[in-house]
Structure formats: C-alpha cells, structure tokens
Enzyme design. Structure first.
Site, PDB file in Angstrom:
ATOM      1  N   GLY A  75       0.798  -1.233   0.000  1.00 41.56           N
ATOM      2  CA  GLY A  75       0.000   0.000   0.000  1.00 41.56           C
ATOM      3  C   GLY A  75       0.814   1.258   0.000  1.00 41.56           C
ATOM      4  CB  CYS A  76       3.607   2.792   0.433  1.00 40.52           C
ATOM      5  SG  CYS A  76       4.860   1.723   0.859  1.00 40.52           S
TER       6      CYS A  76
END
Lengths: 102, 135, 110
Positions: C108-109
């Site tokens: 998630g980055c």
C-alpha cells in the site's frame, strides 16, 4: 446513540458473548444473529447471562435465524425483541457505531 | 478538511494459529496513511500478539511481532490491553513488548504506548468510536 | 524472472524485487539500478542502508512518510523531504529504494 454490538457465534463454541457482555456499556444494544441466536433461548447454561443483559441493554435477536434453526419464538428469554432484516438495518443506522464481535 | 474520525482496531486472536493478527497489522499500517485518530485494542487471545520473545524460526512463518514496535512511527500511540484478558492468561504488562512513542510536544519524552485498562474503561473507549474493525 | 550478475542468476518477481532477501549484496543493488538506467551514489546508499536497517529491526519497509521523517531526523532536515527522495528515486522512494535494498515491495505505498 451508543454502540450496537452484534454477535454471530454460538456461546457454546466461542467467548464472543462473554467478552461483549464484559465490555458493552449500559444502554448499548446487543443483536444476536446467526449461531449467536442459540444464546437467546431459555433454560440454557448461558440463559442467566442473557437475563442479566436484558436489564442493562436493549437485546435483539434476528427472527429469520431463529426460524432457520428451529428455535421457537416462545422459547426466547423474556425481554429480547425479535427483529427482521429491515429491523436489523434500522438498528444499524440508529446507533452511532457498530461493533461486530467475531 | 474532512472530519477526523476515531478508528478502533479490535484484536482478539492469538498471533500464529490464524492469519487474523497479521492481517490486522497490515490494515492498521496501510490505514495509517489516512491521518485518522487510530487506536488498537487487544482483548482475549489477542493479548498473545504482544508477547515478548516470540521466535518463529522453528515454525517457518514470519515473526511480525517486531513490527508492533514500528507503530509509533505511524503515529499510532494508543494501544489498549484489557487487564482481565491478561489476568485470565496469567500475564502481566512486563510479559508484553515494551512499546513506546516520543511526544513531540514534550521535548520528545518517551512514553508508553500500551495502556492496560479494565473492562469498564475499555467499554468507555469502544463507546466513543466512530468506526470499529474486528480481527 | 531473474537478474544476472557475474555469471550468477538471482530470482526476482515480475516487478524486479528479489525473491530471496538473502541473495542481496551491494553489487546486486548496483546491478538492479543499472537495469533502471540509474547509478547509485552515496546519497542513494544512505537511503538504501537506512531501509535495510529499518527492515532488520521492524520486519517491514516503512511507508514513504515514515521514511521521509526518519531520513530527516537522522540525516538532516534538508534530506527529510519527499522532493529530495523523489529526486533520488524517481519511481517512488519506497518502491524503488526497497527494490535496490532487496526488500519485499512495500504494501500500500508508492
């Protein structure tokens, strides 16, 4: 409004009911669905807990889940209100937050 | 500016017997990007997630317990452990990871992230939440 | 997929991340950068080494904002900005630097 606590596990298999009753504040609501409706019956080993809960909380049970499991409404602990799916949705909107005990 | 909401992640499962604990931790870390008011609660077997000295070499799975120490980097400093759950398992706070954070407003003073709270206190905390996630 | 270096082959996933973290070494990091057309200087290494230390300690790759804050704290305020990190790693600081550091792709980055 405070929190609507939802329990869906049998009290004879999981400790969700006990944990919920330990943590739920007075005045919050408890809704029994799926296998948790077995907790709603009279004369079980957990009936005393439910009777005590009715004094502190609004307690509901989902009627279609009772019917599906052959639990007659007349065997439900006094003070528990039965709701249908529409009632379930209404409860979820009436309370500030929903806590679903896994 | 959207309103900041209170998010509580409730953890009630032991760490390595199922995927819940790791999944919860990942959701917490990803969710931290949204700048909400996040707190974590450890109840029932969930308290085992925070045990010190976990070593998973022998069971061939990742030991994610050091990751709880990174939570303060993500500004997650409110970690509630239910006292009754600890006591039922014969545990004390000293048996848990020493999680700390540095308070910028008090010259980076080191503070405990973990607060051991009674059922009564934790009930109040749950009551104040806007969103509750369960694992 | 794989990356070749000095006659040896190292397994990677489809985005070029090392499958076995234990395969990593400095030369492999430089080789991965060369594949992206980049040359690693001491500023890159500062970040890569920080990421490896962070992973070693916490078993995760930090999110960008955590990385930015930590780099600033450790290496000076002028380096603790996403502008600085994006100049070093134009494909996204966490993503690209993690790849060279031999870490799994951060969840998630960017």
């Amino acid at each position: 409004m405070s929190v609507l606590h939802i329990i869906n596990k049998s009290p004879f298999e999981k400790n969700s009911l006990d944990t919920c009753l330990r943590l739920a504040k007075k005045g919050s609501a408890i809704l029994l669905i799926e296998d948790a409706i077995y907790a709603a019956q009279k004369n079980t080993a957990v009936a005393d807990k439910i009777i005590a809960a009715v004094a502190r909380h609004s307690v509901f049970a989902l009627a279609p889940d009772l019917d599906a499991r052959g639990i007659d409404e007349s065997t439900v602990v006094d003070g528990i209100s039965l709701v249908d799916y529409e009632g379930f949705v209404r409860l979820a909107t009436e309370y500030h937050a929903v806590q679903s005990w896994l | 500016m959207p309103q900041i909401k209170k998010f509580l992640y409730v953890n009630r499962k032991a760490p390595h017997g199922s995927i819940y604990a790791l999944e919860s931790l990942e959701v917490v870390l990803v969710g931290a990007a949204f700048d909400q008011d996040v707190s974590l609660a450890f109840i029932d077997d969930g308290v085992y997630q925070l045990m010190l000295n976990q070593n998973t070499n022998g069971i061939g799975v990742k030991n994610f317990s050091p990751t709880y120490r990174a939570l303060s980097d993500y500004d997650i400093n409110q970690i509630y452990v239910e006292k009754e759950s600890l006591e039922l398992r014969g545990l004390k706070q000293e048996d848990l990871l020493p999680l700390t954070w540095e308070d910028e407003d008090e010259d980076w003073a080191e503070k405990d992230s973990i607060q051991v709270v009674s059922s009564e206190e934790l009930g109040d905390i749950i009551d104040k939440q806007d969103i509750i996630f369960n694992f | 997929m794989s990356i070749e270096l000095d006659g040896k082959s190292y397994e990677t996933d489809e985005e070029g991340y090392l499958v076995n973290m234990g395969d990593w070494n400095d030369a492999l990091a430089s080789a991965m950068a060369r594949e992206d057309g980049a040359e690693l200087d001491s500023n890159h290494w500062e970040v890569i080494n920080f990421l490896r230390d962070y992973y070693e300690e916490y078993q995760i790759a930090p999110a960008v904002r955590v990385l930015t804050k930590a780099i600033g704290k450790r290496m000076g305020k002028e380096k603790g900005t996403s502008k600085y990190l994006y100049e070093l790693f134009p494909y996204g600081p966490a993503k690209q630097a993690c790849k060279y550091a031999g870490l799994p792709k951060p969840t998630g980055c960017v």
